[in-house]
Design a protein around this motif. Structure first.
Motif, PDB file in Angstrom:
ATOM      1  N   THR A  87       0.811  -1.224   0.000  1.00 37.72           N
ATOM      2  CA  THR A  87       0.000   0.000   0.000  1.00 37.72           C
ATOM      3  C   THR A  87       0.845   1.275   0.000  1.00 37.72           C
ATOM      4  O   THR A  87       0.296   2.377  -0.032  1.00 37.72           O
ATOM      5  N   THR A  93      -0.838  12.352  -3.635  1.00 36.34           N
ATOM      6  CA  THR A  93      -1.543  13.374  -2.875  1.00 36.34           C
ATOM      7  C   THR A  93      -2.495  14.075  -3.840  1.00 36.34           C
ATOM      8  O   THR A  93      -2.139  14.352  -4.989  1.00 36.34           O
ATOM      9  N   ASP A 161      -3.982  17.185  10.070  1.00 34.23           N
ATOM     10  CA  ASP A 161      -4.034  15.927   9.322  1.00 34.23           C
ATOM     11  C   ASP A 161      -5.146  15.933   8.282  1.00 34.23           C
ATOM     12  O   ASP A 161      -5.883  16.906   8.116  1.00 34.23           O
ATOM     13  N   ASP A 162      -5.265  14.808   7.550  1.00 32.72           N
ATOM     14  CA  ASP A 162      -6.269  14.675   6.495  1.00 32.72           C
ATOM     15  C   ASP A 162      -7.680  14.872   7.033  1.00 32.72           C
ATOM     16  O   ASP A 162      -8.551  15.408   6.339  1.00 32.72           O
ATOM     17  N   TRP A 163      -7.907  14.424   8.255  1.00 28.18           N
ATOM     18  CA  TRP A 163      -9.251  14.495   8.837  1.00 28.18           C
ATOM     19  C   TRP A 163      -9.656  15.954   9.033  1.00 28.18           C
ATOM     20  O   TRP A 163     -10.795  16.337   8.720  1.00 28.18           O
ATOM     21  N   ILE A 179      -5.168  16.122   0.308  1.00 31.92           N
ATOM     22  CA  ILE A 179      -5.490  14.865   0.977  1.00 31.92           C
ATOM     23  C   ILE A 179      -4.544  13.773   0.481  1.00 31.92           C
ATOM     24  O   ILE A 179      -4.244  13.689  -0.710  1.00 31.92           O
ATOM     25  N   PRO A 182      -4.786   7.501  -0.233  1.00 30.39           N
ATOM     26  CA  PRO A 182      -5.267   6.271   0.413  1.00 30.39           C
ATOM     27  C   PRO A 182      -6.275   6.491   1.541  1.00 30.39           C
ATOM     28  O   PRO A 182      -7.030   5.579   1.879  1.00 30.39           O
ATOM     29  N   TRP A 183      -6.280   7.689   2.140  1.00 28.70           N
ATOM     30  CA  TRP A 183      -7.223   7.954   3.219  1.00 28.70           C
ATOM     31  C   TRP A 183      -8.589   8.419   2.722  1.00 28.70           C
ATOM     32  O   TRP A 183      -9.546   8.477   3.499  1.00 28.70           O
ATOM     33  N   SER A 186     -11.881   6.373   3.538  1.00 27.86           N
ATOM     34  CA  SER A 186     -12.266   6.468   4.956  1.00 27.86           C
ATOM     35  C   SER A 186     -12.838   7.835   5.277  1.00 27.86           C
ATOM     36  O   SER A 186     -13.817   7.959   6.030  1.00 27.86           O
ATOM     37  N   LEU A 187     -12.253   8.885   4.721  1.00 31.42           N
ATOM     38  CA  LEU A 187     -12.759  10.233   4.952  1.00 31.42           C
ATOM     39  C   LEU A 187     -14.172  10.392   4.396  1.00 31.42           C
ATOM     40  O   LEU A 187     -15.033  11.009   5.040  1.00 31.42           O
ATOM     41  N   HIS A 248      -2.100  -1.970   7.806  1.00 26.75           N
ATOM     42  CA  HIS A 248      -2.664  -1.491   6.531  1.00 26.75           C
ATOM     43  C   HIS A 248      -1.896  -1.997   5.308  1.00 26.75           C
ATOM     44  O   HIS A 248      -1.474  -1.216   4.450  1.00 26.75           O
TER      45      HIS A 248
END
Length: 277
Positions: A87, A93, A161-163, A179, A182-183, A186-187, A248
């Motif tokens: 992964t 990005t 962070d991304d969140w 972002i 890979p996240w 989930s976001l 992960h």
């Protein structure tokens, strides 16, 4: 070196201690069972871990991209890339925006509000900012940067962070945000949005993310044996499967230094060599 005179010592950080202990106990058990004796040491920060690598106390480090790139820069032809998660290969990005913001490319982003990570974040600042500049977009002058409250983590480091970035895009505090791709699934699941509500505006070139870094004194034969056994892990074995789920990945893969060239260039351009891991 044909034989390791002591157990191989692998270093990692303990940002999430409970998960880290399970993960590294499983990895240690595996290596010891297949005949390569190893121990692990958990460090509070990547600065401490990488200092231990450069001083010869740690043979191999499990590193975030910034830490890995810094070791390659500070110890060229000595520290080297061994392996990574599947992964970690060819990640990107992204800049994303709400579909109703009317932003579909970089020209649309000019004069609008953009949320980025802190200025030492590899994937949320350094890489995208450097490549945006190559595309003729200067984040300091071509858009309005949104200031977001950093999250303080248990290791006393603070990050946007991304969140936080994605939340600012969703609720309208930012018109667009950077972002780590890979996240993104989930976001999306954690916010009241669908795939039709969010658009991709731009993406970086593919790059590699986390990696196992060999220290300067690790012999080629031992490092080769480590990689050989690492990639041979059976993902169907229950304890290995749980470790991989927590970490992960679905398999470990061999790697070279090639995937970190863009980040190393961005670190040099920002004059950060040796200043943060």
């Amino acid at each position: 070196m044909t034989e390791n005179p002591r157990p191989l010592l692998i270093g990692a950080t303990a940002a999430d201690p409970k998960r880290a202990i399970f993960i590294w106990n499983a990895i240690r058990k595996y290596f010891n069972e297949v005949g390569l004796e190893m121990e692990y040491a958990l460090y509070s920060t990547y600065d401490a871990l990488c200092s231990a690598v450069l001083e010869g106390h740690v043979d191999i480090a499990w590193n975030a991209p910034m830490a890995h790139a810094q070791l390659l820069l500070q110890s060229p032809d000595a520290c080297r890339t061994l392996a990574m998660r599947d992964t970690d290969e060819d990640v990107h990005t992204l800049i994303v925006a709400r579909a109703d913001a009317g932003i579909t490319d970089l020209d649309d982003l000019r004069g609008r509000r953009l949320a980025l990570g802190v200025d030492v974040s590899s994937e949320l600042f350094l890489l995208p900012v450097a490549q945006l500049a190559e595309a003729g977009f200067d984040v300091e002058s071509d858009c309005e940067l949104v200031e977001l409250e950093p999250t303080e983590y248990p290791n006393l480091q603070s990050w946007v962070d991304d969140w936080a970035i994605f939340g600012a895009v969703v609720d309208g505090r930012a018109d667009a945000g950077v972002i780590f791709e890979p996240w993104l699934p989930s976001l999306m699941r954690r916010h009241p949005v669908t795939e039709h509500d969010i658009v991709e505006v731009w993406r970086t070139r593919p790059y590699s993310h986390c990696a196992f870094t060999a220290g300067p004194d690790l012999g080629d034969d031992i490092s080769a044996r480590f990689v050989e056994l690492l990639v041979a892990m059976d993902p169907d074995e229950p304890e290995i499967a749980e470790m991989m789920r927590m970490e992960h990945l679905t398999k470990w893969v061999r790697a070279t230094d090639d995937g970190w060239g863009d980040l190393m260039g961005a670190v040099e351009k920002a004059e950060l060599v040796g200043k943060i891991f």
